[in-house]
Motif scaffolding. Structure first.
Motif, mmCIF file in Angstrom:
data_model
loop_
_atom_site.group_PDB
_atom_site.id
_atom_site.type_symbol
_atom_site.label_atom_id
_atom_site.label_comp_id
_atom_site.label_asym_id
_atom_site.label_seq_id
_atom_site.Cartn_x
_atom_site.Cartn_y
_atom_site.Cartn_z
ATOM 1 N N GLN A 12 0.806 -1.090 0.087
ATOM 2 C CA GLN A 12 0.092 0.012 -0.001
ATOM 3 C C GLN A 12 0.967 1.217 0.045
ATOM 4 O O GLN A 12 1.974 1.580 0.872
ATOM 5 N N LEU A 13 0.404 2.356 -0.883
ATOM 6 C CA LEU A 13 1.306 3.391 -0.843
ATOM 7 C C LEU A 13 1.003 3.925 0.561
ATOM 8 O O LEU A 13 0.067 4.055 1.079
ATOM 9 N N THR A 14 2.293 4.609 1.181
ATOM 10 C CA THR A 14 2.248 5.256 2.340
ATOM 11 C C THR A 14 1.956 6.572 2.221
ATOM 12 O O THR A 14 1.966 7.309 1.308
ATOM 13 N N ARG A 15 1.855 7.282 3.523
ATOM 14 C CA ARG A 15 1.677 8.560 3.698
ATOM 15 C C ARG A 15 2.872 9.482 2.879
ATOM 16 O O ARG A 15 2.854 10.316 2.031
ATOM 17 N N GLU A 16 4.140 9.104 3.554
ATOM 18 C CA GLU A 16 5.333 9.417 2.934
ATOM 19 C C GLU A 16 5.371 9.255 1.127
ATOM 20 O O GLU A 16 5.805 10.223 0.734
ATOM 21 N N GLY A 17 4.536 8.289 1.035
ATOM 22 C CA GLY A 17 4.784 7.854 -0.571
ATOM 23 C C GLY A 17 4.010 8.927 -1.314
ATOM 24 O O GLY A 17 4.329 9.355 -2.344
ATOM 25 N N LEU A 18 2.900 9.151 -0.808
ATOM 26 C CA LEU A 18 1.990 10.100 -1.252
ATOM 27 C C LEU A 18 2.739 11.623 -1.387
ATOM 28 O O LEU A 18 2.489 12.279 -2.248
ATOM 29 N N GLU A 19 3.205 11.972 -0.416
ATOM 30 C CA GLU A 19 3.915 13.232 -0.345
ATOM 31 C C GLU A 19 4.755 13.377 -1.295
ATOM 32 O O GLU A 19 5.100 14.499 -1.763
ATOM 33 N N ASP A 20 5.546 12.254 -1.389
ATOM 34 C CA ASP A 20 6.651 12.292 -2.525
ATOM 35 C C ASP A 20 6.055 12.440 -3.977
ATOM 36 O O ASP A 20 6.617 12.916 -4.816
ATOM 37 N N ALA A 21 4.819 11.729 -4.237
ATOM 38 C CA ALA A 21 4.017 11.794 -5.340
ATOM 39 C C ALA A 21 3.858 13.290 -5.710
ATOM 40 O O ALA A 21 3.780 13.956 -6.854
ATOM 41 N N VAL A 22 3.255 13.944 -4.708
ATOM 42 C CA VAL A 22 2.684 15.383 -4.797
ATOM 43 C C VAL A 22 3.615 16.250 -5.072
ATOM 44 O O VAL A 22 3.704 16.927 -6.027
ATOM 45 N N GLN A 23 5.160 16.074 -4.338
ATOM 46 C CA GLN A 23 6.082 16.925 -4.764
ATOM 47 C C GLN A 23 6.790 16.654 -6.275
ATOM 48 O O GLN A 23 7.265 17.482 -6.878
ATOM 49 N N HIS A 24 6.904 15.196 -6.539
ATOM 50 C CA HIS A 24 7.061 14.933 -8.009
ATOM 51 C C HIS A 24 6.077 15.439 -8.815
ATOM 52 O O HIS A 24 6.801 16.125 -9.935
ATOM 53 N N GLY A 25 5.032 15.714 -8.773
ATOM 54 C CA GLY A 25 3.978 16.463 -9.647
ATOM 55 C C GLY A 25 4.453 18.006 -9.743
ATOM 56 O O GLY A 25 4.499 18.580 -10.735
ATOM 57 N N LYS A 26 4.646 18.454 -8.503
ATOM 58 C CA LYS A 26 5.037 19.883 -8.575
ATOM 59 C C LYS A 26 6.361 20.154 -9.376
ATOM 60 O O LYS A 26 6.501 21.124 -9.852
ATOM 61 N N ASP A 27 7.366 19.367 -9.172
ATOM 62 C CA ASP A 27 8.745 19.409 -9.709
ATOM 63 C C ASP A 27 8.471 19.222 -11.109
ATOM 64 O O ASP A 27 9.009 19.962 -12.052
ATOM 65 N N PHE A 28 7.722 18.320 -11.491
ATOM 66 C CA PHE A 28 7.215 18.207 -13.020
ATOM 67 C C PHE A 28 6.686 19.371 -13.922
ATOM 68 O O PHE A 28 6.996 19.882 -14.782
ATOM 69 N N TRP A 29 5.815 19.978 -12.928
ATOM 70 C CA TRP A 29 4.823 21.114 -13.565
ATOM 71 C C TRP A 29 5.820 22.330 -13.547
ATOM 72 O O TRP A 29 5.785 23.155 -14.544
ATOM 73 N N SER A 30 7.145 22.430 -12.785
ATOM 74 C CA SER A 30 7.752 23.493 -12.790
ATOM 75 C C SER A 30 8.758 23.718 -14.089
ATOM 76 O O SER A 30 9.171 24.581 -14.409
ATOM 77 N N VAL A 31 9.008 22.132 -14.404
ATOM 78 C CA VAL A 31 9.789 22.122 -15.854
ATOM 79 C C VAL A 31 8.773 22.443 -17.092
ATOM 80 O O VAL A 31 9.068 23.177 -18.051
ATOM 81 N N TYR A 32 7.788 21.549 -17.036
ATOM 82 C CA TYR A 32 7.058 21.391 -18.362
ATOM 83 C C TYR A 32 5.785 22.436 -18.661
ATOM 84 O O TYR A 32 5.531 22.738 -19.610
ATOM 85 N N HIS A 33 5.651 23.051 -17.413
ATOM 86 C CA HIS A 33 4.758 24.376 -17.538
ATOM 87 C C HIS A 33 5.602 25.580 -17.423
ATOM 88 O O HIS A 33 5.530 26.523 -18.052
ATOM 89 N N SER A 34 6.220 25.815 -16.197
ATOM 90 C CA SER A 34 6.591 27.106 -15.775
ATOM 91 C C SER A 34 7.940 27.395 -16.698
ATOM 92 O O SER A 34 8.167 28.483 -17.147
ATOM 93 N N THR A 35 8.814 26.416 -16.738
ATOM 94 C CA THR A 35 10.025 26.633 -17.480
ATOM 95 C C THR A 35 10.064 26.619 -19.003
ATOM 96 O O THR A 35 10.265 27.530 -19.808
ATOM 97 N N LEU A 36 9.142 25.765 -19.396
ATOM 98 C CA LEU A 36 9.128 25.540 -20.978
ATOM 99 C C LEU A 36 7.969 25.999 -21.543
ATOM 100 O O LEU A 36 7.883 26.015 -22.817
ATOM 101 N N GLY A 37 6.929 26.269 -20.713
ATOM 102 C CA GLY A 37 5.511 26.704 -21.543
ATOM 103 C C GLY A 37 4.893 25.587 -22.236
ATOM 104 O O GLY A 37 4.134 25.911 -23.223
ATOM 105 N N PHE A 38 5.278 24.413 -21.919
ATOM 106 C CA PHE A 38 4.495 23.396 -22.790
ATOM 107 C C PHE A 38 3.092 22.970 -22.675
ATOM 108 O O PHE A 38 2.266 22.798 -23.357
ATOM 109 N N LEU A 39 2.967 22.890 -21.392
ATOM 110 C CA LEU A 39 1.899 22.408 -20.879
ATOM 111 C C LEU A 39 1.011 23.494 -20.311
ATOM 112 O O LEU A 39 1.551 24.346 -19.369
ATOM 113 N N ASP A 40 -0.050 23.779 -20.677
ATOM 114 C CA ASP A 40 -0.737 25.214 -20.149
ATOM 115 C C ASP A 40 -1.649 24.993 -19.121
ATOM 116 O O ASP A 40 -1.590 25.874 -18.056
ATOM 117 N N GLU A 41 -2.376 23.809 -19.087
ATOM 118 C CA GLU A 41 -3.379 23.561 -18.054
ATOM 119 C C GLU A 41 -3.474 21.918 -17.773
ATOM 120 O O GLU A 41 -2.906 21.003 -18.386
#
Length: 433
Positions: A132-161
């Motif tokens: 089962q995914l743990t609380r810490e695993g979920l927190e890591d997944a959320v941070q992973h999404g933040k970091d992904f968005w910081s590149v493909y949205h904020s830095t590259l402007g590839f994904l808009d929404e």
């Protein structure tokens, strides 16, 4: 916690098997892209490097990642006695894992063991289920999404929404991959909590992402090279470790545990990554720190051997992941034909998904492959230059793959298709005859 701190430092000093096995956070004195089994390095705005062509722009993206931290998937016969009295509770008990049909009452399952259950010794105390995914695993997944968005949205402007019209997500049938998808999406945009998001899956019997489709020929190939001297000698060289672990953990003589180090690796890393002590049995015998380190190194060796280094390992990978390679190639060809409706296709799978993808892409050609870490990722980026030509760049755990840093689009599609047997069903069932 003193044992766990020493663990990471000792392992860091071990030749090619260096890394972190005791925390999602890599110590600041180590390089940011140090192998961290608990939470793999991944793309982020601070470290991301664009291609050398300054005028190129990103036009399409296929990504694959492993789920994040979880409880052990394999349990010892007397699991309860090998855990602290608190067992696994804090990691899962404070969050609801929703599972219900739209339009009905929201419900969520939660594991518990009634007092006096006659088979309670087979499971730990607490509210966590196996795998089962743990609380810490979920927190890591959320941070992973933040970091992904910081590149493909904020830095590259590839994904808009963060919308389903642009983003296709496919997971396995395991709930932890669904939960990681939710955490990842929430990290990209917290507003996603109010939306319903379709997770595409395949029937478990034929799922190509795990993979779980039947392939007797592949099974025979693997069985044959696990009888080869290189494999059997590896087990004999470490017989002392296997015997000691078998006696301490109550698994001596059990084929699933004694035939390789997969189960030991799973049960020990799940504990160290969550700050749990290494297991001790009722007699007071404990798994030694140095033995855990040997298991981690042996796990890496076995994964590299099975999927990369053994004779016929490449054919084993082609047979067991060929259907997935075909899907990736078809995605790119659909994009090239102007028929793709998504900007991003994201696959959330398992260690078996990631090791096969890495092997098929040739990532183990010059350096041995490691056991794919929690949250390990591969991004297949398609860039277009000012002349209108498309190139592919592959990112693995946050950095460009040197051999796949900028190659013609058509050549990369060929590379994927080379990993697909001409008649994969016939090849799996009858050896192509």
């Amino acid at each position: 916690m003193e044992v766990q701190s020493a663990l990471a430092l000792w392992v860091w000093g071990c030749n090619i098997f260096s890394g972190v096995y005791n925390s999602s956070l890599t110590p600041s004195h180590l390089p940011w892209n140090t192998y961290n089994y608990c939470n793999a390095p991944h793309v982020n705005a601070e470290r991301y490097s664009r291609p050398t062509d300054p005028d190129a722009h990103l036009v399409y993206l296929n990504s694959m990642m492993r789920h994040h931290k979880r409880t052990p998937d394999n349990l010892y016969p007397n699991e309860r006695e090998l855990n602290p009295a608190s067992g696994w509770d804090w990691e899962c008990g404070s969050q609801a894992y929703l599972d219900y049909v739209d339009g009905t009452a929201p419900v969520f399952p939660q594991s518990s063991v009634p007092d006096g259950h006659p088979f309670a010794s087979a499971v730990w105390n607490g509210s966590c289920g196996a795998g089962q995914l743990t609380r810490e695993g979920l927190e890591d997944a959320v941070q992973h999404g933040k970091d992904f968005w910081s590149v493909y949205h904020s830095t590259l402007g590839f994904l808009d929404e963060v919308v389903e019209e642009d983003i296709y997500i496919r997971t396995s049938n395991e709930p932890r991959t669904h939960h990681v998808a939710g955490g990842f999406l929430y990290g990209t945009d917290p507003g996603t909590w109010a939306a319903r998001w379709r997770l595409h899956t395949q029937p478990a019997l034929i799922d190509s992402l795990v993979p779980s489709y039947s392939c007797p020929v592949a099974n025979a190939i693997r069985s044959a090279y696990q009888l080869a001297p290189e494999w059997t000698e590896h087990l004999l060289r470490n017989q002392d470790l296997q015997t000691r672990l078998g006696e301490t953990l109550g698994v001596k003589g059990l084929q699933a545990w004694m035939s390789w180090y997969d189960h030991f690796f799973d049960t020990l890393t799940s504990r160290t990554c969550h700050g749990h002590p290494l297991p001790c049995n009722a007699s007071g015998a404990c798994v030694l720190e140095e033995d855990a380190m040997r298991v981690f190194a042996l796990g890496d060796w076995e994964y590299n051997y099975i999927w990369n280094a053994a004779e016929n390992a490449s054919e084993y990978t082609r047979l067991t992941f060929g259907v997935m390679f075909k899907e990736l190639a078809d995605n790119l060809k659909r994009f090239q034909a102007g028929k793709e409706t998504y900007k991003l296709r994201l696959y959330i799978g398992h260690d078996g998904s990631m090791i096969r993808l890495a092997s098929g892409l040739g990532l183990g050609a010059n350096t041995p492959l490691r056991w794919p870490a929690m949250g390990s990722e591969v991004h297949i980026e398609v860039w277009r230059d000012v002349s209108g030509f498309d190139f592919v760049r592959v990112m693995h755990d946050g950095i460009p793959v040197q051999s796949l840093d900028w190659i013609p689009f058509s050549r990369f599609v060929e590379l994927l298709e080379e990993q697909v047997p001409a008649d994969i069903y016939g090849s799996c069932m009858y050896g192509g005859i």
